[in-house]
Scaffold this motif. Structure first.
Motif, PDB file in Angstrom:
ATOM      1  N   ALA A 191      47.654  35.604  37.684  1.00  0.00           N
ATOM      2  CA  ALA A 191      46.735  34.847  37.067  1.00  0.00           C
ATOM      3  C   ALA A 191      45.483  35.543  37.418  1.00  0.00           C
ATOM      4  N   MET A 192      45.249  35.905  38.540  1.00  0.00           N
ATOM      5  CA  MET A 192      43.916  36.780  38.839  1.00  0.00           C
ATOM      6  C   MET A 192      43.938  37.867  38.006  1.00  0.00           C
ATOM      7  N   ARG A 193      44.984  38.816  38.120  1.00  0.00           N
ATOM      8  CA  ARG A 193      44.901  39.967  37.396  1.00  0.00           C
ATOM      9  C   ARG A 193      44.718  39.718  35.804  1.00  0.00           C
ATOM     10  N   GLY A 194      45.276  38.772  35.322  1.00  0.00           N
ATOM     11  CA  GLY A 194      45.087  38.443  33.915  1.00  0.00           C
ATOM     12  C   GLY A 194      43.523  38.086  33.511  1.00  0.00           C
ATOM     13  N   THR A 195      43.029  37.280  34.781  1.00  0.00           N
ATOM     14  CA  THR A 195      41.497  37.106  34.372  1.00  0.00           C
ATOM     15  C   THR A 195      40.605  38.189  34.480  1.00  0.00           C
ATOM     16  N   ILE A 196      40.956  39.019  35.563  1.00  0.00           N
ATOM     17  CA  ILE A 196      40.231  40.266  35.794  1.00  0.00           C
ATOM     18  C   ILE A 196      40.408  41.332  34.586  1.00  0.00           C
ATOM     19  N   GLN A 197      41.437  41.313  33.784  1.00  0.00           N
ATOM     20  CA  GLN A 197      41.592  42.364  32.616  1.00  0.00           C
ATOM     21  C   GLN A 197      40.795  41.704  31.577  1.00  0.00           C
ATOM     22  N   GLN A 198      40.703  40.479  31.474  1.00  0.00           N
ATOM     23  CA  GLN A 198      39.779  39.830  30.663  1.00  0.00           C
ATOM     24  C   GLN A 198      38.493  40.095  30.544  1.00  0.00           C
ATOM     25  N   LEU A 199      38.142  40.151  31.593  1.00  0.00           N
ATOM     26  CA  LEU A 199      36.622  40.350  32.206  1.00  0.00           C
ATOM     27  C   LEU A 199      36.389  41.816  31.901  1.00  0.00           C
ATOM     28  N   ALA A 200      37.078  42.763  32.270  1.00  0.00           N
ATOM     29  CA  ALA A 200      37.038  44.155  32.019  1.00  0.00           C
ATOM     30  C   ALA A 200      36.936  44.285  30.526  1.00  0.00           C
ATOM     31  N   ALA A 201      37.679  43.523  29.891  1.00  0.00           N
ATOM     32  CA  ALA A 201      37.482  43.970  28.493  1.00  0.00           C
ATOM     33  C   ALA A 201      36.017  43.524  27.877  1.00  0.00           C
ATOM     34  N   LEU A 202      35.349  42.596  28.491  1.00  0.00           N
ATOM     35  CA  LEU A 202      34.119  42.149  27.988  1.00  0.00           C
ATOM     36  C   LEU A 202      33.214  43.266  28.349  1.00  0.00           C
ATOM     37  N   TYR A 203      33.291  44.156  29.254  1.00  0.00           N
ATOM     38  CA  TYR A 203      32.556  44.998  29.771  1.00  0.00           C
ATOM     39  C   TYR A 203      33.140  46.555  29.749  1.00  0.00           C
ATOM     40  N   PRO A 204      33.675  47.065  28.426  1.00  0.00           N
ATOM     41  CA  PRO A 204      34.192  48.136  28.236  1.00  0.00           C
ATOM     42  C   PRO A 204      33.424  49.311  28.688  1.00  0.00           C
TER      43      PRO A 204
END
Length: 318
Positions: free
Chosen positions: A304-317
């Motif tokens: 769950a942590m990894r999924g959220t972090i990846q979604q955050l990273a996608a917002l700041y490419p």
């Protein structure tokens, strides 16, 4: 003094009841009554099955015999904010004035000093708690034992309920209502967050409070049970010293664990096991720890942590 005030407020009281109140022998009560009479207090006894000690009709004692600390705490009991929320600010001010007038002159200064130097604000920071406009009506319904009809926002959506309000509780700046579902004689009291009451109608129909119901005792047991049932799992974390400090700010349960954990050196990490409410709640909480913490287990929480972090990273490419 305590015996005198009990007789003044409760009326006729037996020696055995006074002995039980103060955890002394009946003989001690008789001796104290003799001392009160010798001091000029008009105490007299009625013999027989319905007898007991009582004061002469119309006798009232002034609040003498108070220490400075006792006089000061009189003004720690009334919270201006909650009283105003329930529409009782004027009554609170009048009560304090009457208490001051009843105090001996040497104790008035002590009470006023407490009021001038300490202010109690039970609300949390940045809390715009809604529903406060309904508190005066709810308070009147509690006092008058009137049934209320509410439209209440639950997690699954609005519901309509007819309730018998038993009391109001202020917890961490949030108001709660203790109430029984109307017409369910064997039901246990339930908790309703006042801010979730969408509509409120105080009816004319009264109700009988459950015999022996004590709001403070019920709330203590209810909140303890809620806290015990809140955490359904555990998580293992690896933290830096800064991570420990951030974890402490997430709640009292975490703070207790941090207090029992030795702080690591500046370049070291420490492992702790902490209770969690759910995977979803824990993921949100632990993101606040930033890169100062790593979830080691359970694997579902790591995912769950990894999924959220990846979604955050996608917002700041970039």
């Amino acid at each position: 003094m305590s015996i005198l005030l009990i007789l003044q407020t409760r009326g006729r009281t037996t020696a055995s009841a006074l002995a039980a109140e103060f955890e002394v022998s009946v003989r001690t009560i008789y001796r104290d009554i003799d001392q009160l009479s010798a001091a000029g207090a008009p105490v007299y006894a009625d013999r027989g099955r319905e007898g007991g000690f009582q004061l002469l009709d119309g006798y009232r004692t002034r609040l003498t015999g108070l220490t400075d600390a006792e006089a000061e705490t009189l003004f720690m009991g009334g919270l201006a904010g909650p009283a105003a929320a329930m529409g009782l600010s004027e009554a609170l001010m009048t009560m304090q004035l009457k208490l001051l007038a009843a105090l001996p002159p040497e104790r008035q200064a002590a009470a006023e000093r407490m009021a001038a130097r300490f202010h109690l604000d039970p609300s949390g920071w940045y809390q715009g708690e809604t529903g406060g406009e309904r508190l005066p009506e709810l308070a009147q319904a509690v006092w008058g034992r009137r049934r209320i009809a509410v439209r209440y926002e639950r997690w699954s959506g609005p519901v309509e309920r007819t309730l018998e309000p038993l009391g109001l509780i202020l917890k961490g700046g949030v108001w709660y209502l203790a109430a029984l579902p109307a017409g369910e004689a064997k039901a246990a009291p339930r908790t309703y967050r006042v801010s979730n009451i969408l509509t409120l109608d105080v009816g004319d129909e009264g109700f009988d409070r459950p015999e022996g119901f004590d709001l403070a005792s019920w709330w203590a047991a209810t909140s303890a049970r809620f806290e015990a049932e809140l955490f359904t799992g555990e998580a293992q974390l690896r933290l830096t010293a800064e991570g420990l400090r951030r974890l402490r700010r997430l709640g009292a349960a975490y703070a207790a664990i941090v207090a029992a954990t030795e702080t690591p050196a500046a370049d070291a990490w420490v492992e702790v096991t902490i209770p969690i409410e759910s995977i979803a709640h824990a993921a949100v909480d632990f993101l606040r720890l930033g890169a100062e913490a790593e979830v080691l287990a359970p694997s579902e929480l790591r995912s769950a942590m990894r999924g959220t972090i990846q979604q955050l990273a996608a917002l700041y490419p970039d």
